[in-house]
Design a protein around this motif. Structure first.
Motif, PDB file in Angstrom:
ATOM      1  N   ASP A  22      55.604 -17.130  42.409  1.00  9.71           N
ATOM      2  CA  ASP A  22      56.124 -18.469  42.096  1.00  9.71           C
ATOM      3  C   ASP A  22      57.598 -18.404  41.667  1.00  9.71           C
ATOM      4  N   GLY A  23      58.344 -17.529  42.331  1.00  5.97           N
ATOM      5  CA  GLY A  23      59.776 -17.436  42.097  1.00  5.97           C
ATOM      6  C   GLY A  23      60.191 -16.613  40.900  1.00  5.97           C
ATOM      7  N   ILE A  24      59.243 -15.974  40.225  1.00  6.32           N
ATOM      8  CA  ILE A  24      59.538 -15.154  39.050  1.00  6.32           C
ATOM      9  C   ILE A  24      59.144 -13.707  39.339  1.00  6.32           C
ATOM     10  N   ASP A  25      60.032 -12.771  38.975  1.00  5.85           N
ATOM     11  CA  ASP A  25      59.772 -11.352  39.221  1.00  5.85           C
ATOM     12  C   ASP A  25      58.903 -10.747  38.116  1.00  5.85           C
ATOM     13  N   TYR A  26      57.950  -9.902  38.555  1.00  6.37           N
ATOM     14  CA  TYR A  26      57.075  -9.201  37.616  1.00  6.37           C
ATOM     15  C   TYR A  26      57.044  -7.718  37.962  1.00  6.37           C
ATOM     16  N   LEU A  27      57.060  -6.890  36.911  1.00  5.05           N
ATOM     17  CA  LEU A  27      56.863  -5.452  37.073  1.00  5.05           C
ATOM     18  C   LEU A  27      55.367  -5.160  37.122  1.00  5.05           C
ATOM     19  N   ARG A  28      54.986  -4.197  37.965  1.00  9.44           N
ATOM     20  CA  ARG A  28      53.606  -3.676  37.984  1.00  9.44           C
ATOM     21  C   ARG A  28      53.725  -2.174  37.767  1.00  9.44           C
ATOM     22  N   ILE A  29      53.590  -1.742  36.529  1.00  7.78           N
ATOM     23  CA  ILE A  29      53.901  -0.360  36.135  1.00  7.78           C
ATOM     24  C   ILE A  29      52.628   0.480  36.175  1.00  7.78           C
ATOM     25  N   PRO A  30      52.517   1.441  37.111  1.00  5.46           N
ATOM     26  CA  PRO A  30      51.317   2.271  37.173  1.00  5.46           C
ATOM     27  C   PRO A  30      51.243   3.251  36.012  1.00  5.46           C
ATOM     28  N   SER A 227      46.488   9.112  40.985  1.00 10.72           N
ATOM     29  CA  SER A 227      45.898   9.261  39.641  1.00 10.72           C
ATOM     30  C   SER A 227      46.408   8.176  38.696  1.00 10.72           C
ATOM     31  N   THR A 228      46.541   6.951  39.224  1.00 15.60           N
ATOM     32  CA  THR A 228      46.972   5.813  38.407  1.00 15.60           C
ATOM     33  C   THR A 228      45.925   4.704  38.516  1.00 15.60           C
ATOM     34  N   PRO A 229      44.822   4.826  37.767  1.00 22.05           N
ATOM     35  CA  PRO A 229      43.753   3.836  37.884  1.00 22.05           C
ATOM     36  C   PRO A 229      43.999   2.571  37.068  1.00 22.05           C
ATOM     37  N   MET A 230      45.153   2.475  36.441  1.00 23.70           N
ATOM     38  CA  MET A 230      45.479   1.270  35.672  1.00 23.70           C
ATOM     39  C   MET A 230      46.985   1.041  35.703  1.00 23.70           C
ATOM     40  N   GLY A 231      47.369  -0.174  35.335  1.00 26.08           N
ATOM     41  CA  GLY A 231      48.785  -0.482  35.331  1.00 26.08           C
ATOM     42  C   GLY A 231      49.075  -1.654  34.398  1.00 26.08           C
ATOM     43  N   ILE A 232      50.352  -1.847  34.148  1.00 23.42           N
ATOM     44  CA  ILE A 232      50.812  -2.929  33.276  1.00 23.42           C
ATOM     45  C   ILE A 232      51.520  -3.990  34.113  1.00 23.42           C
ATOM     46  N   LEU A 233      51.123  -5.228  33.936  1.00 21.42           N
ATOM     47  CA  LEU A 233      51.795  -6.364  34.576  1.00 21.42           C
ATOM     48  C   LEU A 233      52.698  -7.008  33.533  1.00 21.42           C
ATOM     49  N   ARG A 234      53.996  -7.033  33.832  1.00 18.36           N
ATOM     50  CA  ARG A 234      54.990  -7.469  32.842  1.00 18.36           C
ATOM     51  C   ARG A 234      56.067  -8.325  33.510  1.00 18.36           C
ATOM     52  N   LYS A 235      56.433  -9.400  32.874  1.00 17.48           N
ATOM     53  CA  LYS A 235      57.535 -10.218  33.384  1.00 17.48           C
ATOM     54  C   LYS A 235      58.825  -9.433  33.323  1.00 17.48           C
ATOM     55  N   ALA A 236      59.548  -9.392  34.445  1.00 15.47           N
ATOM     56  CA  ALA A 236      60.798  -8.627  34.502  1.00 15.47           C
ATOM     57  C   ALA A 236      61.860  -9.296  33.640  1.00 15.47           C
ATOM     58  N   GLN A 237      62.706  -8.479  33.051  1.00 14.96           N
ATOM     59  CA  GLN A 237      63.783  -9.006  32.197  1.00 14.96           C
ATOM     60  C   GLN A 237      64.851  -9.653  33.061  1.00 14.96           C
TER      61      GLN A 237
END
Length: 237
Positions: A22-30, A227-237
């Motif tokens: 929706d026009g906003i950048d998000y990080l997906r950090i493994p 070996s990254t079974p999880m990650g963090i979803l974070r709004k990019a700065q």
């Protein structure tokens, strides 16, 4: 190399760190972990690997396969004895680049056990009708998430799970809420592959599961040896 540079988030090889929703950048950090098995408690795993990395507003997303393994829902292939019906039905499953699905007798047998014979037979019937009408995916729509989430061994699967069938986790909604309470951050349990994302459980009402599926739809976790079974979803700065 400075400590600040070393702590910079990085994507898995061949994956994108940032995705716009929706026009906003998000990080997906493994997040890399040890090999998760039935000997692990998922609450302890998220505290060990994710807790220190989470910031206010972050969402932790966890592969449903990792959660299922901690619930003893990973079954060795040799322990599964497919019935004739499973052998027959598996021959008619469309193979996709995302994995085996129910295309082998062992995974189809587990679908019959998990979903019931009548439901799988009805799903197979609907699939035939769908193909006649030029529609795809009716089998899994009717069979439901328990069937859709069954994973068989594929090329690149980390041993010993290259000889296992992994079922969908038990009570993903309840499990996500329990993990969120332990962690103090929202938690989603997700089934994602290179064809898209299904959100099986989420501890919060907002954002919506459809929104989460958009944010994770390109599979930032990868499918094999990362070996990254999880990650963090974070709004990019």
């Amino acid at each position: 190399m400075s400590e600040e540079h070393m702590n910079q988030p990085a994507a898995n090889p061949g994956k994108q760190l940032i995705r716009a929703v929706d026009g906003i950048d998000y990080l997906r950090i493994p997040i890399k972990t040890h090999l998760i098995t039935k000997q692990d408690e998922m609450s302890a795993v998220v505290l060990q690997y994710a807790k220190s990395q989470l910031q206010p507003g972050d969402i932790l997303f966890i592969s449903e396969k990792a959660v299922a393994c901690t619930q003893s829902r990973a079954i060795p292939m040799e322990d599964i004895k497919p019935r004739k019906l499973a052998v027959t039905l598996s021959r008619h499953v469309t193979k996709t680049p995302a994995g085996i699905g129910l295309g082998i007798p062992e995974t189809m047998e587990m679908a019959l056990q998990e979903c019931g014979v009548l439901r799988i037979l009805f799903a197979a019937f609907c699939s035939v009708i769908g193909k006649i009408l030029g529609k795809k995916g009716w089998f899994y729509i009717v069979a439901g998430p328990k069937a859709r989430g069954i994973d068989g061994p594929t090329e690149g699967t980390i041993p010993p799970y290259d000889h296992y069938v992994v079922l969908t986790p038990a009570d993903p909604m309840g499990t996500s809420k329990k993990l969120a309470q332990v962690l103090g951050h929202p938690v989603a349990i997700v089934d994602i592959n290179d064809l898209g994302a299904n959100i099986l459980g989420f501890s919060e009402k907002e954002p919506s599961m459809d929104w989460l599926a958009k944010a994770l739809g390109d599979n930032p976790l990868g499918q094999s040896s990362e070996s990254t079974p999880m990650g963090i979803l974070r709004k990019a700065q």
